[in-house]
Design a protein around this motif. Structure first.
Motif, PDB file in Angstrom:
ATOM      1  N   LEU A 147      -6.283   4.497   5.428  1.00 34.60           N
ATOM      2  CA  LEU A 147      -4.930   4.365   5.966  1.00 34.60           C
ATOM      3  C   LEU A 147      -4.154   5.639   5.674  1.00 34.60           C
ATOM      4  N   ASN A 148      -3.489   6.188   6.715  1.00 36.54           N
ATOM      5  CA  ASN A 148      -2.624   7.358   6.553  1.00 36.54           C
ATOM      6  C   ASN A 148      -1.303   7.093   7.249  1.00 36.54           C
ATOM      7  N   TYR A 205       0.806  -1.214   0.000  1.00 42.06           N
ATOM      8  CA  TYR A 205       0.000   0.000   0.000  1.00 42.06           C
ATOM      9  C   TYR A 205       0.841   1.266   0.000  1.00 42.06           C
ATOM     10  N   SER A 206       2.144   1.153   0.230  1.00 43.59           N
ATOM     11  CA  SER A 206       3.024   2.323   0.219  1.00 43.59           C
ATOM     12  C   SER A 206       4.100   2.217  -0.863  1.00 43.59           C
ATOM     13  N   SER A 216      -5.301   5.966  -4.001  1.00 43.11           N
ATOM     14  CA  SER A 216      -3.995   5.930  -3.340  1.00 43.11           C
ATOM     15  C   SER A 216      -3.202   7.172  -3.722  1.00 43.11           C
ATOM     16  N   PHE A 217      -2.579   7.774  -2.705  1.00 43.44           N
ATOM     17  CA  PHE A 217      -1.692   8.925  -2.945  1.00 43.44           C
ATOM     18  C   PHE A 217      -0.414   8.730  -2.144  1.00 43.44           C
ATOM     19  N   ILE A 218       0.719   8.746  -2.824  1.00 42.47           N
ATOM     20  CA  ILE A 218       2.036   8.589  -2.187  1.00 42.47           C
ATOM     21  C   ILE A 218       2.905   9.766  -2.609  1.00 42.47           C
ATOM     22  N   GLN A 219       3.600  10.362  -1.626  1.00 42.67           N
ATOM     23  CA  GLN A 219       4.441  11.516  -1.921  1.00 42.67           C
ATOM     24  C   GLN A 219       5.766  11.416  -1.186  1.00 42.67           C
ATOM     25  N   VAL A 246       1.697   8.752   2.858  1.00 36.24           N
ATOM     26  CA  VAL A 246       0.867   7.732   2.225  1.00 36.24           C
ATOM     27  C   VAL A 246      -0.580   7.945   2.670  1.00 36.24           C
ATOM     28  N   LYS A 247      -1.489   7.998   1.705  1.00 35.49           N
ATOM     29  CA  LYS A 247      -2.904   8.092   2.001  1.00 35.49           C
ATOM     30  C   LYS A 247      -3.644   7.099   1.117  1.00 35.49           C
TER      31      LYS A 247
END
Length: 389
Positions: free
Chosen positions: A338-339, A121-122, A294-297, A307-308
């Motif tokens: 999930l954060n 997920y990350s 999903s958003f990863i930065q 991670v969101k």
């Protein structure tokens, strides 16, 4: 059940496990699984005592009464009973001869992710890793588990992102582990609409797989079978079998080690089939909707990671008689938010995690059950010394 761990001078621990077993005092039988008479002991259970199906039972479980047969879909045990899936073309399966008087079937799937996909997920896209010539976990943050009959997909699920105890640091989950770490959720696939495929007295392949996977996932399943005790065979037909892949859209921005990666998707599936048994001509309709975001930065030269993840799964099962009247309805709604935020500076790691498993069962009217399991944690790891916040 499987309990594996790293055994060395640092990580070795001790398990203290309590196991509760629910069983029924009826005899076991042996059912031949193929024409070569390779047999496997399968649990045979009589119908549970009680007043029959009730509205409340329909709300609380897919299983109104215990299944008459439970057939394992698992490995041969040489290296464990879980199938080990390393890539998308790994599609393990088991040959099963389904009794001709089966009037209902549910496949219960178990998944556990490890190795480079332990925190899928990350995971950033593999293109980001190649661009920066670094060897981390990749292939993006989308995974989908699915089941097949004779190679054709009959259902899929978006898995709950269990945060295993080795993620970030082993000190992170003392004294209480994350949601599902030692009690993985299972996923039910109502395959009754597809019984027409398997009630011909022939052996059929029941398979499992994981989409977009990298090494490795452990997967196995149980096939729950309900028998028509008043007949030696039933008749079944499939009306609708629509199970497309989730439509995904992705966006990325990369500047050296920093960048952002977003993946969104939504979709649904529908299956419908009828079974004529001594209970009558009953039609089972299964509707399912998925939403994934999903958003990863990566920031500050990849020393800060954000991670969101949002996953929503809605499933509805209806049972109708030959007049189209609704006999039973079960609606299951799940959310997996999930954060995560991790910041690394010399000698210190700051980590902030919040995640939840939210589930509601209902019959669409006035009967429902809700599970809200939320967890959040902020820790500072300073030279491997834990400071909780």
């Amino acid at each position: 059940m499987i309990l594996q761990s790293i055994v060395d001078n640092v990580s070795t621990g001790v398990y203290n496990v309590s196991v509760t077993v629910l069983f029924y005092k009826n005899s076991s039988i042996t059912v031949s699984l193929n024409r070569n008479d390779l047999s496997l002991p399968i649990l045979a259970e009589k119908e549970a005592n009680g007043d029959g199906d009730s509205v409340l039972e329909g709300v609380l479980s897919f299983y109104d009464t215990p299944a008459d047969l439970i057939v394992p879909i698992s490995d041969d045990g040489d290296t464990g009973f879980w199938y080990r899936i390393k890539n998308e073309i790994d599609l393990p399966s088991k040959q099963i001869l389904v009794p001709c008087n089966t009037h209902r079937a549910v496949l219960e799937l178990y998944v556990s992710f490890h190795g480079n996909d332990e925190s899928w997920y990350s995971n950033p896209p593999s293109s980001y890793l190649r661009m920066n010539n670094i060897s981390l976990q990749g292939n993006g943050a989308y995974r989908e588990v699915f089941v097949t009959i004779d190679g054709a997909s009959v259902g899929s699920e978006l898995p709950f992102p269990v945060v295993l105890t080795s993620v970030f640091n082993s000190l992170f989950w003392k004294p209480v582990v994350s949601i599902g770490a030692f009690n993985l959720p299972s996923y039910d696939f109502e395959v009754t609409p597809f019984l027409e495929k398997v009630l011909d007295g022939q052996v059929h392949e029941f398979g499992v797989g994981v989409g977009n996977v990298i090494p490795y996932w452990l997967v196995d399943a149980n096939l729950h079978i309900w028998l028509d005790k008043g007949s030696s065979s039933v008749t079944a037909g499939t009306v609708v079998a629509h199970n497309p892949s989730l439509a995904l859209k992705s966006r990325k921005e990369v500047k050296r080690l920093d960048g952002s990666f977003e993946v969104k998707g939504k979709g649904g599936s529908e299956s419908k089939g009828w079974v004529i048994s001594t209970a009558g001509n009953l039609t089972t309709l299964v509707l399912q909707e998925f939403r994934f975001q999903s958003f990863i930065q990566f920031q500050k030269n990849a020393t800060r990671k954000f991670v969101k993840l949002k996953i929503k799964v809605n499933k509805e099962i209806q049972v109708l008689n030959d007049r189209g009247e609704l006999l039973k309805r079960v609606i299951v709604k799940r959310k997996y938010p999930l954060n995560m935020i991790t910041t690394t500076i010399p000698g210190r790691i700051v980590a902030n995690v919040s995640h939840a498993f939210l589930e509601t069962w209902s019959n669409g009217n006035n009967m429902s059950r809700t599970i809200d399991n939320l967890r959040s944690k902020l820790v500072f790891l300073v030279n491997q010394t834990l400071i909780r916040g």
